[in-house]
Design an enzyme around this catalytic site. Structure first.
Site, PDB file in Angstrom:
ATOM      1  N   CYS A  61      13.215  48.130  14.018  1.00 45.71           N
ATOM      2  CA  CYS A  61      13.802  47.861  15.334  1.00 45.71           C
ATOM      3  C   CYS A  61      13.838  46.352  15.613  1.00 45.71           C
ATOM      4  O   CYS A  61      14.651  45.645  15.042  1.00 45.71           O
ATOM      5  CB  CYS A  61      13.050  48.631  16.412  1.00 45.71           C
ATOM      6  SG  CYS A  61      14.010  48.826  17.937  1.00 45.71           S
ATOM      7  N   GLN A  65      15.887  43.113  13.732  1.00 47.82           N
ATOM      8  CA  GLN A  65      16.644  42.073  14.419  1.00 47.82           C
ATOM      9  C   GLN A  65      16.131  40.681  14.055  1.00 47.82           C
ATOM     10  O   GLN A  65      16.917  39.732  13.904  1.00 47.82           O
ATOM     11  CB  GLN A  65      16.581  42.310  15.928  1.00 47.82           C
ATOM     12  CG  GLN A  65      17.249  43.615  16.345  1.00 47.82           C
ATOM     13  CD  GLN A  65      17.100  43.929  17.815  1.00 47.82           C
ATOM     14  OE1 GLN A  65      16.491  43.168  18.578  1.00 47.82           O
ATOM     15  NE2 GLN A  65      17.651  45.060  18.246  1.00 47.82           N
ATOM     16  N   GLU A  85      18.418  38.686  24.106  1.00 49.09           N
ATOM     17  CA  GLU A  85      17.203  39.115  24.795  1.00 49.09           C
ATOM     18  C   GLU A  85      16.294  37.925  25.061  1.00 49.09           C
ATOM     19  O   GLU A  85      15.628  37.861  26.094  1.00 49.09           O
ATOM     20  CB  GLU A  85      16.458  40.160  23.964  1.00 49.09           C
ATOM     21  CG  GLU A  85      15.189  40.673  24.625  1.00 49.09           C
ATOM     22  CD  GLU A  85      14.449  41.722  23.802  1.00 49.09           C
ATOM     23  OE1 GLU A  85      13.443  42.255  24.307  1.00 49.09           O
ATOM     24  OE2 GLU A  85      14.865  42.000  22.657  1.00 49.09           O
ATOM     25  N   ARG A 142      17.580  48.560  23.193  1.00 42.45           N
ATOM     26  CA  ARG A 142      18.704  48.202  24.056  1.00 42.45           C
ATOM     27  C   ARG A 142      19.649  47.203  23.383  1.00 42.45           C
ATOM     28  O   ARG A 142      20.826  47.161  23.696  1.00 42.45           O
ATOM     29  CB  ARG A 142      18.175  47.605  25.374  1.00 42.45           C
ATOM     30  CG  ARG A 142      19.232  47.205  26.367  1.00 42.45           C
ATOM     31  CD  ARG A 142      18.638  46.813  27.707  1.00 42.45           C
ATOM     32  NE  ARG A 142      18.176  47.978  28.457  1.00 42.45           N
ATOM     33  CZ  ARG A 142      16.895  48.281  28.656  1.00 42.45           C
ATOM     34  NH1 ARG A 142      15.941  47.492  28.177  1.00 42.45           N
ATOM     35  NH2 ARG A 142      16.548  49.345  29.338  1.00 42.45           N
ATOM     36  N   HIS A 187      13.445  54.012  14.519  1.00 39.58           N
ATOM     37  CA  HIS A 187      11.991  54.060  14.392  1.00 39.58           C
ATOM     38  C   HIS A 187      11.584  55.161  13.410  1.00 39.58           C
ATOM     39  O   HIS A 187      11.401  56.320  13.812  1.00 39.58           O
ATOM     40  CB  HIS A 187      11.353  54.328  15.762  1.00 39.58           C
ATOM     41  CG  HIS A 187      11.382  53.152  16.681  1.00 39.58           C
ATOM     42  ND1 HIS A 187      10.342  52.246  16.763  1.00 39.58           N
ATOM     43  CD2 HIS A 187      12.341  52.719  17.530  1.00 39.58           C
ATOM     44  CE1 HIS A 187      10.651  51.305  17.651  1.00 39.58           C
ATOM     45  NE2 HIS A 187      11.858  51.582  18.133  1.00 39.58           N
ATOM     46  N   GLU A 189       8.792  55.788  12.174  1.00 41.88           N
ATOM     47  CA  GLU A 189       7.463  56.345  12.469  1.00 41.88           C
ATOM     48  C   GLU A 189       7.556  57.588  13.362  1.00 41.88           C
ATOM     49  O   GLU A 189       6.647  58.429  13.355  1.00 41.88           O
ATOM     50  CB  GLU A 189       6.560  55.290  13.122  1.00 41.88           C
ATOM     51  CG  GLU A 189       6.930  54.870  14.531  1.00 41.88           C
ATOM     52  CD  GLU A 189       7.934  53.737  14.597  1.00 41.88           C
ATOM     53  OE1 GLU A 189       8.021  53.092  15.656  1.00 41.88           O
ATOM     54  OE2 GLU A 189       8.662  53.518  13.602  1.00 41.88           O
TER      55      GLU A 189
END
Length: 215
Positions: A61, A65, A85, A142, A187, A189
């Site tokens: 995730c 990035q 972000e 997001r 994800h 996991e």
């Protein structure tokens, strides 16, 4: 059937000068998910160390990035590459907010959540990991890979190997010249179990074990 020793490193303590000292003992490196700008530059230096030293790397995730940002800065020489972000005014937003999120002011419960399909390209590490070309993975985020930079990143060695078929959003990136370098927007996991490890983790551990044996 591998005895994995896990070490945690606070990314706020990592910089360009001490990355080798803090990371050289590891046979594999995971940069996990997260929110906000805390420890971001340390995560980027961690990705750089793993990429340049052929250490098996898995970015999850936000970690994926960070891999895109590091590659854009250090390989493409886009020194101000960033995520909106952290830097809304960056001239090279390689990670940007989803179009349907731009006008949302109340953030609670508005992320990209739940399971989404992903089509894996043939003859990629991702295909080798999964053994199939159609998967479904769970998300909680997001911000997204900016497709405007996809061509230039691929031309310089960062391959997009997984795509959401409905939205064309990037789900998996990899570097094929690296022993194991994978970034996933989802994800893994969330779907991994003690007796049935997720394919991405299994591939990562296999690559890390191989590095350990070859030291």
């Amino acid at each position: 059937e591998v005895d994995v020793e896990i070490g945690f490193v606070d990314s706020e303590t990592i910089n360009a000068e001490n990355a080798k000292e803090k990371l050289e003992k590891f046979d594999g490196i995971i940069v996990p998910g997260g929110f906000g700008n805390r420890g971001i530059e340390g995560k980027i230096q961690t990705v750089k160390y793993a990429r340049e030293n052929n250490v098996p790397f898995l970015g999850i995730c936000l970690g994926m990035q960070m891999a895109v940002i590091e590659f854009a800065r250090d390989v493409l020489d886009l020194k101000d590459a960033d995520s909106v972000e952290f830097n809304p005014d960056t001239k090279n937003p390689v990670i940007h907010i989803m179009e349907d999120q731009k006008n949302i002011t109340k953030k609670g419960g508005t992320m990209r959540l739940g399971a989404y399909p992903c089509i894996i390209k043939k003859e990629t590490l991702a295909e080798k990991i999964y053994g199939t070309n159609e998967i479904s993975e769970r998300h909680r985020h997001r911000y997204e890979f900016n497709n405007k930079y996809r061509e230039i990143l691929e031309n310089h060695g960062m391959k997009v190997s997984g795509i959401n078929p409905q939205t064309n959003l990037v789900e998996i990136v990899e570097i094929s010249s690296h022993p194991f370098y994978v970034g996933v927007q989802f994800h893994p996991e969330f779907k991994s179990r003690p007796t049935k490890p997720h394919p991405v983790f299994l591939g990562f551990i296999k690559a890390s074990l191989n590095r350990s044996k070859n030291k």
